[in-house]
Design an enzyme around this catalytic site. Structure first.
Site, PDB file in Angstrom:
ATOM      1  N   HIS A  29       7.254 -29.136 -28.761  1.00 29.48           N
ATOM      2  CA  HIS A  29       7.044 -30.089 -27.670  1.00 29.48           C
ATOM      3  C   HIS A  29       5.732 -29.846 -26.924  1.00 29.48           C
ATOM      4  O   HIS A  29       5.568 -30.302 -25.794  1.00 29.48           O
ATOM      5  CB  HIS A  29       8.234 -30.043 -26.708  1.00 29.48           C
ATOM      6  CG  HIS A  29       9.522 -30.456 -27.363  1.00 29.48           C
ATOM      7  ND1 HIS A  29       9.805 -31.763 -27.671  1.00 29.48           N
ATOM      8  CD2 HIS A  29      10.554 -29.720 -27.823  1.00 29.48           C
ATOM      9  CE1 HIS A  29      10.980 -31.833 -28.279  1.00 29.48           C
ATOM     10  NE2 HIS A  29      11.464 -30.597 -28.385  1.00 29.48           N
ATOM     11  N   CYS A  51       0.873  -1.158   0.000  1.00 27.59           N
ATOM     12  CA  CYS A  51       0.000   0.000   0.000  1.00 27.59           C
ATOM     13  C   CYS A  51       0.914   1.214   0.000  1.00 27.59           C
ATOM     14  O   CYS A  51       2.124   1.088   0.101  1.00 27.59           O
ATOM     15  CB  CYS A  51      -0.844   0.027   1.270  1.00 27.59           C
ATOM     16  SG  CYS A  51      -1.760  -1.496   1.517  1.00 27.59           S
ATOM     17  N   GLU A  69       9.555 -11.033 -21.761  1.00 24.17           N
ATOM     18  CA  GLU A  69       9.235  -9.674 -21.310  1.00 24.17           C
ATOM     19  C   GLU A  69       8.123  -9.065 -22.182  1.00 24.17           C
ATOM     20  O   GLU A  69       7.224  -8.400 -21.673  1.00 24.17           O
ATOM     21  CB  GLU A  69      10.513  -8.818 -21.341  1.00 24.17           C
ATOM     22  CG  GLU A  69      10.349  -7.365 -20.941  1.00 24.17           C
ATOM     23  CD  GLU A  69       9.772  -7.142 -19.556  1.00 24.17           C
ATOM     24  OE1 GLU A  69       9.695  -8.091 -18.761  1.00 24.17           O
ATOM     25  OE2 GLU A  69       9.353  -6.004 -19.283  1.00 24.17           O
ATOM     26  N   ASN A  81       1.415  -0.004   5.953  1.00 24.58           N
ATOM     27  CA  ASN A  81       1.772  -0.796   4.770  1.00 24.58           C
ATOM     28  C   ASN A  81       2.582  -1.995   5.273  1.00 24.58           C
ATOM     29  O   ASN A  81       3.587  -1.809   5.961  1.00 24.58           O
ATOM     30  CB  ASN A  81       2.608   0.067   3.816  1.00 24.58           C
ATOM     31  CG  ASN A  81       3.288  -0.742   2.718  1.00 24.58           C
ATOM     32  OD1 ASN A  81       4.367  -0.407   2.284  1.00 24.58           O
ATOM     33  ND2 ASN A  81       2.673  -1.806   2.275  1.00 24.58           N
ATOM     34  N   GLY A  82       2.129  -3.191   4.925  1.00 26.90           N
ATOM     35  CA  GLY A  82       2.843  -4.389   5.383  1.00 26.90           C
ATOM     36  C   GLY A  82       1.832  -5.440   5.797  1.00 26.90           C
ATOM     37  O   GLY A  82       0.638  -5.333   5.474  1.00 26.90           O
ATOM     38  N   ARG A 104       1.198   1.831  -6.010  1.00 25.18           N
ATOM     39  CA  ARG A 104       1.440   0.786  -5.014  1.00 25.18           C
ATOM     40  C   ARG A 104       0.160   0.044  -4.636  1.00 25.18           C
ATOM     41  O   ARG A 104       0.208  -0.990  -3.961  1.00 25.18           O
ATOM     42  CB  ARG A 104       2.026   1.397  -3.743  1.00 25.18           C
ATOM     43  CG  ARG A 104       3.295   2.166  -3.968  1.00 25.18           C
ATOM     44  CD  ARG A 104       3.753   2.800  -2.676  1.00 25.18           C
ATOM     45  NE  ARG A 104       4.118   1.784  -1.714  1.00 25.18           N
ATOM     46  CZ  ARG A 104       5.308   1.220  -1.627  1.00 25.18           C
ATOM     47  NH1 ARG A 104       6.252   1.603  -2.444  1.00 25.18           N
ATOM     48  NH2 ARG A 104       5.574   0.311  -0.722  1.00 25.18           N
ATOM     49  N   GLU A 110       0.110  -7.784 -18.702  1.00 26.24           N
ATOM     50  CA  GLU A 110      -0.079  -6.832 -17.604  1.00 26.24           C
ATOM     51  C   GLU A 110      -1.000  -5.679 -17.960  1.00 26.24           C
ATOM     52  O   GLU A 110      -1.871  -5.317 -17.187  1.00 26.24           O
ATOM     53  CB  GLU A 110       1.266  -6.198 -17.235  1.00 26.24           C
ATOM     54  CG  GLU A 110       2.148  -7.030 -16.384  1.00 26.24           C
ATOM     55  CD  GLU A 110       3.415  -6.276 -16.078  1.00 26.24           C
ATOM     56  OE1 GLU A 110       3.693  -6.079 -14.897  1.00 26.24           O
ATOM     57  OE2 GLU A 110       4.144  -5.883 -17.014  1.00 26.24           O
ATOM     58  N   TRP A 134      -3.829  -1.755  -1.368  1.00 21.17           N
ATOM     59  CA  TRP A 134      -3.851  -2.944  -2.223  1.00 21.17           C
ATOM     60  C   TRP A 134      -4.165  -4.080  -1.259  1.00 21.17           C
ATOM     61  O   TRP A 134      -3.338  -4.463  -0.436  1.00 21.17           O
ATOM     62  CB  TRP A 134      -2.484  -3.135  -2.878  1.00 21.17           C
ATOM     63  CG  TRP A 134      -2.421  -4.269  -3.856  1.00 21.17           C
ATOM     64  CD1 TRP A 134      -2.771  -4.234  -5.175  1.00 21.17           C
ATOM     65  CD2 TRP A 134      -1.930  -5.597  -3.611  1.00 21.17           C
ATOM     66  NE1 TRP A 134      -2.549  -5.452  -5.748  1.00 21.17           N
ATOM     67  CE2 TRP A 134      -2.026  -6.310  -4.828  1.00 21.17           C
ATOM     68  CE3 TRP A 134      -1.424  -6.258  -2.490  1.00 21.17           C
ATOM     69  CZ2 TRP A 134      -1.632  -7.646  -4.947  1.00 21.17           C
ATOM     70  CZ3 TRP A 134      -1.033  -7.586  -2.614  1.00 21.17           C
ATOM     71  CH2 TRP A 134      -1.148  -8.262  -3.839  1.00 21.17           C
ATOM     72  N   LYS A 180       3.038  -1.818  -7.923  1.00 22.86           N
ATOM     73  CA  LYS A 180       4.370  -1.652  -8.507  1.00 22.86           C
ATOM     74  C   LYS A 180       5.452  -2.342  -7.694  1.00 22.86           C
ATOM     75  O   LYS A 180       6.299  -3.015  -8.240  1.00 22.86           O
ATOM     76  CB  LYS A 180       4.711  -0.176  -8.664  1.00 22.86           C
ATOM     77  CG  LYS A 180       6.075   0.001  -9.322  1.00 22.86           C
ATOM     78  CD  LYS A 180       6.068   1.058 -10.364  1.00 22.86           C
ATOM     79  CE  LYS A 180       7.346   1.089 -11.148  1.00 22.86           C
ATOM     80  NZ  LYS A 180       7.359   0.084 -12.222  1.00 22.86           N
ATOM     81  N   LYS A 207       4.529  -7.845 -20.715  1.00 21.60           N
ATOM     82  CA  LYS A 207       3.997  -6.484 -20.889  1.00 21.60           C
ATOM     83  C   LYS A 207       2.573  -6.547 -21.424  1.00 21.60           C
ATOM     84  O   LYS A 207       1.700  -5.844 -20.946  1.00 21.60           O
ATOM     85  CB  LYS A 207       4.860  -5.658 -21.860  1.00 21.60           C
ATOM     86  CG  LYS A 207       6.204  -5.202 -21.353  1.00 21.60           C
ATOM     87  CD  LYS A 207       6.174  -4.121 -20.294  1.00 21.60           C
ATOM     88  CE  LYS A 207       6.118  -4.666 -18.904  1.00 21.60           C
ATOM     89  NZ  LYS A 207       7.309  -4.995 -18.214  1.00 21.60           N
TER      90      LYS A 207
END
Ligand code: F6R
Length: 607
Positions: A503, A2, A480, A99-100, A27, A487, A75, A602, A484
């Site tokens: 395969h 957060c 990557e 936050n935590g 965040r 996301e 979050w 983030k 992207k």
């Protein structure tokens, strides 16, 4: 995961807090809240939604004013996103933002309930103000009550705490980031520096178990035993404008376009072309000749940088590198030892798994080197050495410029190592420096083709699944690219080594599956051409990215995008740029929340 902010000073706090909170929305952004202290009363507003919704809620509300306050953007971890689970949380006259994660909150909650405390949310946080109140009732003063509470908590926290009775703001941290911004007669707290850059450039980076007390225009810092300690004030050279959109529609787009400049910034001062050396003057590296093994460990996009770093070291220096995802590394028995170098890569420097991997490496006696973007971050402070990427603040949740600066820095580190081990002579270093110096211009030519990539995005935006293929150093690049796309557009994309497609994933191929292939004209060219044939034979919809103007498969592709050529170890820095823009444009056309995609935050400061 957060964002928290706090302010105490002479100015009206509400606008300052909302402003700073907006910069922390990356965040977490499922709910938000604010608490304002005004003449011995604390008023709180909380909403389910974003900071702008909170702003609307408090605009014109005469009660929500004051010269001290706290705010939070959430979050969710414990308890669904809702008004009652939003912070700040309150017990009697004590108000907290957090936050935590408090791991032992259930046990603490039970004890408090037995003492008559009533809880209104499902969060772990709510036990904190109740514990503080409990200690105040037992006769401790406010600061000692906070310290006694911290000793009872298991888990991680960055906390802002205020109380109605006294005009004092307390901040505390353990394993979650928290900085104090210092200005004339005023103090700010925030989860990170960019939130406060337009208010101050003077910062104190709190250490774990620090408790900071801001009262009467003065700051005192104590350790968890209540002993007064000193922490230096650092001046940072980032500016407020760096954390603004600067005319771009989204931070992600701005950050993609910043890449030529920030890659140059990352090279400056480190490459000594005439001497044919690369130096990290800011860093006391251990004697690399004594290092028996190199590890590279990170999460997400930064992990993709590790995979590319491995190829750089192995292809040029023939030095083996072991790579791992931090959340895997920390829970296996990583056989990392003394006289080995553990390189941790992180934009934020606050990713919980990467920090834990660093601690594990340290415990086992390795030299820990972090490649980090965020100044003063936990990883940067606690590793044995840190080399900073000079990407500037990265606000878009999807990492772009941080990634390419990580690659530039890894390349420099590879050259430095090559020189130290006598594997590269000055001429070879000079030649490589010459190549990396051309990278910013080559990326610029891709950025100039953004409209072409937007047209491609328009063609492909309706597809529901994508397969990305690449080989060698470009397999991590397509990983990557696929990440992207997932996301920011929420379209499913899977990346595979091109040779591995037969395969299994080949079963997916038909005309409804766009197959994005990155196929440079390097040693992997011929083999990838065969893989492309396999796709074409099954009517796969081929979208080809190549630096080979005569690529033999281009006539069979539905679309081809040409990228500038470079040497093998530098290919990913260039070839990721069209993937970033392709993903960006699809997301923008689909109208998703590009800078704050759903469910993401983030910096992932929890496990
Ligand atoms: C992807 C992304 C994430 C981060 C990952 C690690 O666009 O941003 O995958 O790369 O969470 O974050 P850092 O680099 O801050 O450790």
């Amino acid at each position: 995961m957060c964002g928290i902010v706090g302010y105490t000073g002479k100015k009206e706090a509400s606008n300052i807090l909302i402003d700073a909170l907006k910069k922390l929305e990356y965040r977490g952004y499922d709910s938000a809240g604010i608490a304002l202290w005004n003449n011995g009363k604390i008023n709180i507003a909380r909403i389910k939604g974003k900071v702008n919704d909170l702003k609307k809620e408090i605009t014109g509300n005469g009660n929500l004013k004051g010269s001290m306050g706290l705010a939070h953007t959430r979050w969710a971890t414990h308890g669904v996103p809702s008004e009652r689970n939003a912070h700040p949380h309150r017990a009697a006259d004590v108000v907290v933002v957090h936050n935590g994660i408090i791991e032992n909150y259930l046990e603490l909650k039970e004890k408090l309930k037995k003492k008559g405390h009533r809880f209104l949310s499902d969060t772990d946080t709510e036990v904190i103000p109740h514990l503080i109140v409990n200690h105040i009732r037992e006769g401790l003063n406010f600061i000692d009550s906070v310290i006694a509470t911290l000793k009872e908590l298991k888990g991680s926290y960055a906390l802002g705490i205020i109380r109605e009775k006294k005009r004092v703001m307390i901040a505390a941290k353990k394993e979650s980031p928290l900085v104090i911004g210092v200005a004339d007669g005023e103090y700010f707290i925030a989860s990170d520096i960019p939130a406060l850059l337009d208010k101050t450039n003077r910062f104190i980076f709190l250490e774990d178990d620090d408790v900071a007390v801001m009262q009467d225009g003065k700051l005192s810092i104590f350790n968890i035993d209540g002993k007064k300690i000193e922490r230096p004030v650092h001046t940072v050279h980032w500016t407020g404008a760096m954390a603004e959109k600067g005319g771009y529609k989204h931070f992600m787009l701005k950050e993609i376009f910043e890449q030529p400049r920030v890659i140059s910034d990352t090279l400056i001062g480190r490459i000594k072309e005439e001497k044919g050396v690369v130096e990290f003057e800011e860093l006391k590296l251990p004697d690399i000749t004594k290092m028996k093994k190199i590890w590279m460990v990170a999460c997400g996009t930064s992990y993709h940088a590790c995979l590319i770093g491995k190829h750089m070291f192995e292809s040029i220096l023939s030095i083996p590198v072991e790579t791992d995802i931090a959340s895997e590394f920390r829970y296996r028995n990583p056989l990392v030892r003394k006289d080995e170098m553990l390189i941790l890569i992180s934009q934020s420097g606050e990713t919980a798994d990467t920090i834990a991997a660093m601690k594990e490496g340290k415990k086992r006696g390795a030299y820990t080197l972090s490649i980090c973007n965020a100044l003063g971050s936990t990883l940067a402070r606690e590793s044995d050495g840190t080399a900073f990427t000079h990407a500037g603040p990265e606000i878009g949740v999807a990492s772009t410029k941080a990634f390419t600066t990580q690659l530039a820095l890894l390349f420099l580190l590879m050259l430095h190592t090559g020189k130290k081990l006598n594997l590269l002579n000055s001429d070879e270093i000079r030649k490589n420096i010459g190549e990396i110096k051309k990278i910013p211009h080559k990326i610029q030519t891709i950025l100039d083709m953004s409209p072409t990539l937007e047209d491609l995005a328009r063609t492909y935006m309706k597809f529901k699944n994508f397969l990305y293929l690449g080989r060698g150093i470009n397999y991590p690049t397509v990983k990557e690219g696929a990440l992207k796309l997932k996301e920011v557009s929420y379209i499913h994309a899977e990346a595979y080594p091109a040779g591995e497609m037969k395969h299994g994933p080949i079963a997916l191929i038909d005309e409804h599956l766009p197959v994005v292939v990155l196929s440079p004209g390097d040693q992997t060219y011929k083999k990838t051409c065969s893989n492309i044939e396999e796709v074409i034979t099954r009517q796969g919809n081929l979208l080809l990215f190549t630096d080979n103007p005569d690529h033999e498969m281009a006539p069979k592709a539905k679309n081809t995008f040409f990228i500038p050529e470079t040497i093998y170890p530098l290919q990913p820095i260039i070839s990721v740029a069209p993937f970033q823009l392709f993903a960006y444009h699809i997301a923008n056309l689909l109208g998703t929340d590009v800078d704050q995609p759903r469910n993401l935050a983030k910096s992932v400061t929890v496990e």
